[in-house]
Design a protein around this motif. Structure first.
Motif, PDB file in Angstrom:
ATOM      1  N   MET A  20      34.286  24.542  49.874  1.00 23.18           N
ATOM      2  CA  MET A  20      35.486  24.349  49.054  1.00 23.18           C
ATOM      3  C   MET A  20      36.245  25.657  48.862  1.00 23.18           C
ATOM      4  O   MET A  20      37.482  25.676  48.815  1.00 23.18           O
ATOM      5  CB  MET A  20      35.085  23.760  47.692  1.00 23.18           C
ATOM      6  CG  MET A  20      34.528  22.353  47.770  1.00 23.18           C
ATOM      7  SD  MET A  20      34.025  21.708  46.147  1.00 23.18           S
ATOM      8  CE  MET A  20      35.613  21.690  45.293  1.00 23.18           C
ATOM      9  N   THR A  21      35.523  26.765  48.750  1.00 21.28           N
ATOM     10  CA  THR A  21      36.189  28.063  48.605  1.00 21.28           C
ATOM     11  C   THR A  21      36.991  28.414  49.848  1.00 21.28           C
ATOM     12  O   THR A  21      38.146  28.864  49.751  1.00 21.28           O
ATOM     13  CB  THR A  21      35.135  29.154  48.333  1.00 21.28           C
ATOM     14  OG1 THR A  21      34.413  28.828  47.140  1.00 21.28           O
ATOM     15  CG2 THR A  21      35.805  30.509  48.165  1.00 21.28           C
TER      16      THR A  21
ATOM     17  N   VAL B 225      38.194  26.331  52.063  1.00 20.62           N
ATOM     18  CA  VAL B 225      39.347  25.429  52.136  1.00 20.62           C
ATOM     19  C   VAL B 225      40.466  25.917  51.218  1.00 20.62           C
ATOM     20  O   VAL B 225      41.653  25.902  51.578  1.00 20.62           O
ATOM     21  CB  VAL B 225      38.920  23.994  51.785  1.00 20.62           C
ATOM     22  CG1 VAL B 225      40.137  23.088  51.605  1.00 20.62           C
ATOM     23  CG2 VAL B 225      38.015  23.428  52.872  1.00 20.62           C
ATOM     24  N   THR B 226      40.094  26.359  50.016  1.00 20.77           N
ATOM     25  CA  THR B 226      41.095  26.865  49.073  1.00 20.77           C
ATOM     26  C   THR B 226      41.794  28.109  49.614  1.00 20.77           C
ATOM     27  O   THR B 226      43.025  28.239  49.553  1.00 20.77           O
ATOM     28  CB  THR B 226      40.435  27.186  47.721  1.00 20.77           C
ATOM     29  OG1 THR B 226      39.817  25.999  47.210  1.00 20.77           O
ATOM     30  CG2 THR B 226      41.459  27.689  46.719  1.00 20.77           C
ATOM     31  N   LEU B 227      40.991  29.029  50.157  1.00 20.63           N
ATOM     32  CA  LEU B 227      41.573  30.261  50.696  1.00 20.63           C
ATOM     33  C   LEU B 227      42.446  29.978  51.908  1.00 20.63           C
ATOM     34  O   LEU B 227      43.422  30.708  52.167  1.00 20.63           O
ATOM     35  CB  LEU B 227      40.462  31.245  51.064  1.00 20.63           C
ATOM     36  CG  LEU B 227      39.626  31.793  49.899  1.00 20.63           C
ATOM     37  CD1 LEU B 227      38.563  32.750  50.416  1.00 20.63           C
ATOM     38  CD2 LEU B 227      40.516  32.488  48.881  1.00 20.63           C
ATOM     39  N   SER B 228      42.091  28.941  52.661  1.00 21.65           N
ATOM     40  CA  SER B 228      42.894  28.610  53.836  1.00 21.65           C
ATOM     41  C   SER B 228      44.324  28.289  53.450  1.00 21.65           C
ATOM     42  O   SER B 228      45.267  28.531  54.229  1.00 21.65           O
ATOM     43  CB  SER B 228      42.272  27.421  54.580  1.00 21.65           C
ATOM     44  OG  SER B 228      40.981  27.735  55.046  1.00 21.65           O
ATOM     45  N   GLY B 229      44.495  27.747  52.250  1.00 19.79           N
ATOM     46  CA  GLY B 229      45.842  27.440  51.789  1.00 19.79           C
ATOM     47  C   GLY B 229      46.731  28.668  51.684  1.00 19.79           C
ATOM     48  O   GLY B 229      47.951  28.579  51.862  1.00 19.79           O
TER      49      GLY B 229
ATOM     50  N   SER C 208      37.110  33.708  38.477  1.00 19.24           N
ATOM     51  CA  SER C 208      36.688  32.421  39.022  1.00 19.24           C
ATOM     52  C   SER C 208      35.469  32.576  39.919  1.00 19.24           C
ATOM     53  O   SER C 208      34.515  31.796  39.838  1.00 19.24           O
ATOM     54  CB  SER C 208      37.838  31.788  39.805  1.00 19.24           C
ATOM     55  OG  SER C 208      37.429  30.589  40.420  1.00 19.24           O
TER      56      SER C 208
ATOM     57  N   ALA D 274      41.247  35.284  40.133  1.00 18.97           N
ATOM     58  CA  ALA D 274      40.372  35.004  41.270  1.00 18.97           C
ATOM     59  C   ALA D 274      39.018  35.668  41.086  1.00 18.97           C
ATOM     60  O   ALA D 274      37.973  35.084  41.395  1.00 18.97           O
ATOM     61  CB  ALA D 274      41.031  35.469  42.567  1.00 18.97           C
TER      62      ALA D 274
ATOM     63  N   THR E 133      31.786  30.967  39.033  1.00 20.02           N
ATOM     64  CA  THR E 133      31.203  30.004  39.963  1.00 20.02           C
ATOM     65  C   THR E 133      29.768  30.368  40.304  1.00 20.02           C
ATOM     66  O   THR E 133      28.855  29.526  40.237  1.00 20.02           O
ATOM     67  CB  THR E 133      32.041  29.929  41.250  1.00 20.02           C
ATOM     68  OG1 THR E 133      33.359  29.491  40.924  1.00 20.02           O
ATOM     69  CG2 THR E 133      31.423  28.959  42.242  1.00 20.02           C
TER      70      THR E 133
END
Length: 377
Positions: free
Chosen positions: A18-19, A21-25, A155, A152, A159
């Motif tokens: 998930m991390t 995927v988030t950074l890919s944004g 977070s 960031a 986590t």
């Protein structure tokens, strides 16, 4: 319904996935601009390879720290990611590469100890607007970057911290289950010592007396031997009572102990009302049901509550124990505890059922007749 909690490695892999995927944004605008022709195909390939390398390093560092495999060498990896991400905006701020400035922030408090991490985050928060202004980033983008760096970092820290807390709670529950089993073994050992210690000492003393009078007083020897036989028979009877759980055993006491152990593990459980007029023969087998049920709840479930009900009428005595957080495992993985209970209850003339109820709960039911079967009294 209590949610199913997967294994730690599955949770860690999910967090890492998930991390990423988030950074890919953050990198989608830059790669999109490269793909539609802002530069040649070689530039897009190089940019994609660079992003993939940074994300691979990021995922590895995050995974290792989730698994508590922190090493000083990880700081080199963090530094390499930071250099790559802070160099990326030079490829073109207007092409979206400025977003790369935020990527290293999530690893700062994960890789570094807390105090150095706080200092690095503070320094990055100060340097980001300076560097962003030099690069020509818009004012709103600079504000976004400045706000995003500490968020960031926080977070990422939270986590990993929460993941480790969950692991420690899981380990504490397992240790509590082991402690409950260990305490029961110690209780049994103490009872066995109390029964056999005195008896064996008495047998030894009587045997010494018999040996002393062996050649002088045959009648005294016979008396001592008879006493040794009596002590041995009493000891055998007492040991059987210990093994069968008859000594100071009551269903109310067992259920009180079960609820106390579960509450100590953070599981809501209240002891039920138990009539003092229950038949004597039901206490021992139903007490075993309570002990095994408590062990199963602690070892094989993620329970948050457990309900115990005792019903007695003219036909018999029924105990029902229900808990949430039932583990998703086959009956064949249940071990020897529940089959052993079924055999005990069947030998006492009763009925025993245990298994998931289909709504996320696990139900254990044992019922014994009010009149003991022949040979069970």
């Amino acid at each position: 319904m209590q949610p199913w909690i997967p294994r730690p490695t599955v949770i860690a892999a999910t967090i890492v996935g998930m991390t990423i995927v988030t950074l890919s944004g953050f990198m989608v605008p830059a790669l999109w601009n490269e793909a539609v022709g802002a530069r040649d195909a070689a530039g897009f390939t190089a940019g994609l390879a660079g992003v993939a390398a940074v994300f691979a390093g990021y995922a590895r560092l995050l995974w290792l720290n989730l698994m508590r495999r922190t090493r000083p060498a990880h700081r080199i990896g963090l530094a390499a990611i930071a250099v790559a991400c802070w160099t990326a905006p030079l490829l073109g701020v207007d092409q979206g590469w400025g977003n790369a400035l935020l990527i290293p922030s999530g690893l700062i408090a994960v890789v570094l100890p807390l105090r150095p991490a706080a200092a690095v985050v503070a320094a990055a928060t100060v340097l980001t607007p300076v560097y962003g202004t030099l690069l020509g980033l818009p004012a709103l983008t600079v504000l976004y970057e400045v706000t995003g760096v500490p968020l960031a970092a926080f977070s990422g820290y939270v986590t990993v911290w929460l993941f480790h807390v969950v692991q420690e709670l899981r380990e504490a529950r397992a240790e509590l289950a082991r402690s409950a089993v260990g305490e029961e073994r110690q209780r049994f050992a103490r009872d066995l010592h109390d029964v056999l210690g005195h008896s064996l000492q008495a047998v030894a003393l009587r045997a010494e007396v018999a040996e002393r009078y062996l050649d002088r007083d045959g009648g005294r020897v016979r008396k001592e031997l008879a006493e040794i036989q009596r002590i041995a028979r009493d000891s055998v009877r007492d040991v059987r009572e210990v093994v069968r759980g008859y000594r100071a055993t009551s269903l109310a006491a067992e259920l009180d102990g079960m609820s106390a152990v579960l509450r100590a593990a953070g599981i809501r459980c209240e002891p039920p009302e138990v009539s003092p007029a229950l038949p004597a023969h039901v206490h021992e087998p139903l007490g075993w049901v309570a002990r095994e049920a408590a062990t199963n709840v602690l070892r094989h479930s993620t329970a948050t509550w457990c309900e115990i009900a005792v019903r007695a009428d003219g036909g018999g005595v029924r105990v029902e124990i229900v808990n949430d957080g039932a583990a998703r495992r086959s009956t064949g993985d249940a071990g020897s505890g529940l089959p052993g209970l079924a055999e005990r209850i069947a030998a006492a003339g009763g009925e025993f059922r245990a298994g998931p109820a289909g709504d996320g709960t696990f139900r254990v039911t044992a019922e014994l007749p009010a009149v003991p079967v022949e040979g069970d009294a």
